[in-house]
Design a protein around this motif. Sequence first.
Motif, mmCIF file in Angstrom:
data_model
loop_
_atom_site.group_PDB
_atom_site.id
_atom_site.type_symbol
_atom_site.label_atom_id
_atom_site.label_comp_id
_atom_site.label_asym_id
_atom_site.label_seq_id
_atom_site.Cartn_x
_atom_site.Cartn_y
_atom_site.Cartn_z
ATOM 1 N N TYR A 32 7.260 -10.392 -1.415
ATOM 2 C CA TYR A 32 6.336 -10.091 -0.338
ATOM 3 C C TYR A 32 5.475 -8.938 -0.864
ATOM 4 O O TYR A 32 6.006 -7.932 -1.342
ATOM 5 N N LEU A 33 4.177 -9.067 -0.795
ATOM 6 C CA LEU A 33 3.266 -8.107 -1.396
ATOM 7 C C LEU A 33 2.338 -7.500 -0.359
ATOM 8 O O LEU A 33 1.902 -8.190 0.568
ATOM 9 N N PHE A 34 2.046 -6.243 -0.542
ATOM 10 C CA PHE A 34 1.271 -5.501 0.435
ATOM 11 C C PHE A 34 0.270 -4.587 -0.276
ATOM 12 O O PHE A 34 0.509 -4.119 -1.390
ATOM 13 N N TRP A 35 -0.828 -4.319 0.408
ATOM 14 C CA TRP A 35 -1.723 -3.234 0.047
ATOM 15 C C TRP A 35 -1.845 -2.302 1.245
ATOM 16 O O TRP A 35 -2.122 -2.745 2.365
ATOM 17 N N TYR A 36 -1.629 -1.003 0.966
ATOM 18 C CA TYR A 36 -1.780 0.027 1.980
ATOM 19 C C TYR A 36 -2.886 0.982 1.530
ATOM 20 O O TYR A 36 -3.099 1.189 0.333
ATOM 21 N N VAL A 37 -3.543 1.625 2.504
ATOM 22 C CA VAL A 37 -4.545 2.636 2.220
ATOM 23 C C VAL A 37 -4.115 3.937 2.892
ATOM 24 O O VAL A 37 -3.527 3.923 3.984
ATOM 25 N N GLN A 38 -4.375 5.031 2.201
ATOM 26 C CA GLN A 38 -4.002 6.343 2.731
ATOM 27 C C GLN A 38 -5.192 7.289 2.595
ATOM 28 O O GLN A 38 -5.592 7.625 1.488
ATOM 29 N N SER A 39 -5.715 7.734 3.726
ATOM 30 C CA SER A 39 -6.770 8.738 3.723
ATOM 31 C C SER A 39 -6.110 10.111 3.719
ATOM 32 O O SER A 39 -4.951 10.249 4.114
ATOM 33 N N GLY A 41 -4.345 13.374 4.387
ATOM 34 C CA GLY A 41 -3.651 13.886 5.556
ATOM 35 C C GLY A 41 -3.186 12.836 6.536
ATOM 36 O O GLY A 41 -2.716 13.170 7.622
ATOM 37 N N GLN A 42 -3.330 11.579 6.145
ATOM 38 C CA GLN A 42 -2.954 10.490 7.050
ATOM 39 C C GLN A 42 -1.765 9.709 6.503
ATOM 40 O O GLN A 42 -1.414 9.821 5.331
ATOM 41 N N GLY A 43 -1.191 8.913 7.380
ATOM 42 C CA GLY A 43 -0.127 8.027 6.942
ATOM 43 C C GLY A 43 -0.708 6.801 6.264
ATOM 44 O O GLY A 43 -1.910 6.714 6.011
ATOM 45 N N LEU A 44 0.132 5.864 5.965
ATOM 46 C CA LEU A 44 -0.270 4.643 5.276
ATOM 47 C C LEU A 44 -0.676 3.576 6.289
ATOM 48 O O LEU A 44 0.046 3.318 7.247
ATOM 49 N N GLN A 45 -1.812 2.962 6.025
ATOM 50 C CA GLN A 45 -2.294 1.891 6.894
ATOM 51 C C GLN A 45 -2.285 0.587 6.119
ATOM 52 O O GLN A 45 -2.797 0.521 4.999
ATOM 53 N N LEU A 46 -1.745 -0.455 6.716
ATOM 54 C CA LEU A 46 -1.678 -1.747 6.055
ATOM 55 C C LEU A 46 -3.053 -2.399 6.019
ATOM 56 O O LEU A 46 -3.717 -2.537 7.036
ATOM 57 N N LEU A 47 -3.477 -2.792 4.806
ATOM 58 C CA LEU A 47 -4.735 -3.517 4.637
ATOM 59 C C LEU A 47 -4.520 -5.025 4.716
ATOM 60 O O LEU A 47 -5.289 -5.739 5.364
ATOM 61 N N LEU A 48 -3.513 -5.500 3.998
ATOM 62 C CA LEU A 48 -3.227 -6.925 3.986
ATOM 63 C C LEU A 48 -1.852 -7.163 3.390
ATOM 64 O O LEU A 48 -1.253 -6.270 2.817
ATOM 65 N N LYS A 49 -1.385 -8.410 3.538
ATOM 66 C CA LYS A 49 -0.055 -8.753 3.059
ATOM 67 C C LYS A 49 -0.025 -10.216 2.628
ATOM 68 O O LYS A 49 -0.781 -11.038 3.134
ATOM 69 N N TYR A 50 0.861 -10.504 1.692
ATOM 70 C CA TYR A 50 1.075 -11.871 1.242
ATOM 71 C C TYR A 50 2.560 -12.188 1.328
ATOM 72 O O TYR A 50 3.400 -11.438 0.813
ATOM 73 N N PHE A 51 2.852 -13.321 1.966
ATOM 74 C CA PHE A 51 4.232 -13.769 2.044
ATOM 75 C C PHE A 51 4.392 -15.133 1.399
ATOM 76 O O PHE A 51 5.323 -15.362 0.630
ATOM 77 N N SER A 52 3.510 -16.044 1.724
ATOM 78 C CA SER A 52 3.584 -17.390 1.165
ATOM 79 C C SER A 52 2.285 -18.107 1.518
ATOM 80 O O SER A 52 1.440 -17.569 2.231
#
Lengths: 114, 114
Positions: A32-39, A41-52
């Motif tokens: 399972y693959l993910f991309w997160y973005v972090q600005s 002073g901020q937490g991680l925000q999910l950009l997109l994900k791949y499962f199948s």
Amino acid sequence: AQSVTQPDIHITVSEGASLELRCNYSYGATPYLFWYVQSPGQGLQLLLKYFSGDTLVQGIKGFEAEFKRSQSSFNLRKPSVHWSDAAEYFCAVSSSGSARQLTFGSGTQLTVLP
Amino acid sequence: EAGVAQSPRYKIIEKRQSVAFWCNPISGHATLYWYQQILGQGPKLLIQFQNNGVVDDSQLPKDRFSAERLKGVDSTLKIQPAKLEDSAVYLCASGATSGTGELFFGEGSRLTVL
């Protein structure tokens, strides 16, 4: 053990230019693959994900990523970068079992020039 | 829907002192994670809970770090005594038991050890 490599520590692009951030993973089964973005002073925000399924996945903010099993890659792309995209980007892989632990890459810092 | 709440956002202590961080996950999320993010690196998993039980604490430095999730809801991460190398952002994340492993992150608690 699963692992993620982001070979580019820092990338600079001009506003309006296209963007590709590289990610390579190591995992024995289907990941399972993910991309997160972090600005800052901020937490991680999910950009997109791949499962199948479809190997080209669409995310928020105009981002997309393509899963290539033969290359163990999951590169993030955006056709036209905006100044607000400047941030740090993390690729992550998760096991498909019940533990569901995320293993992150070391991140790519994106700078956008006006 | 409320997100993952963490406090305090910032903490400065001297080495050998103790510190505690609190996390309240998204309502209904059974799994809770604490990650350590050192400047310039990706987040590293410290401990994973499933309800009030520990699933994985293999990367938690147990001589100085402890964590608990007594009632299966909120969690506390403690460091005692702190070392200089503990300076980092401590991220809490939660996820549903079912589904595909997406985690939701809090904004983090930034610790500076002097």
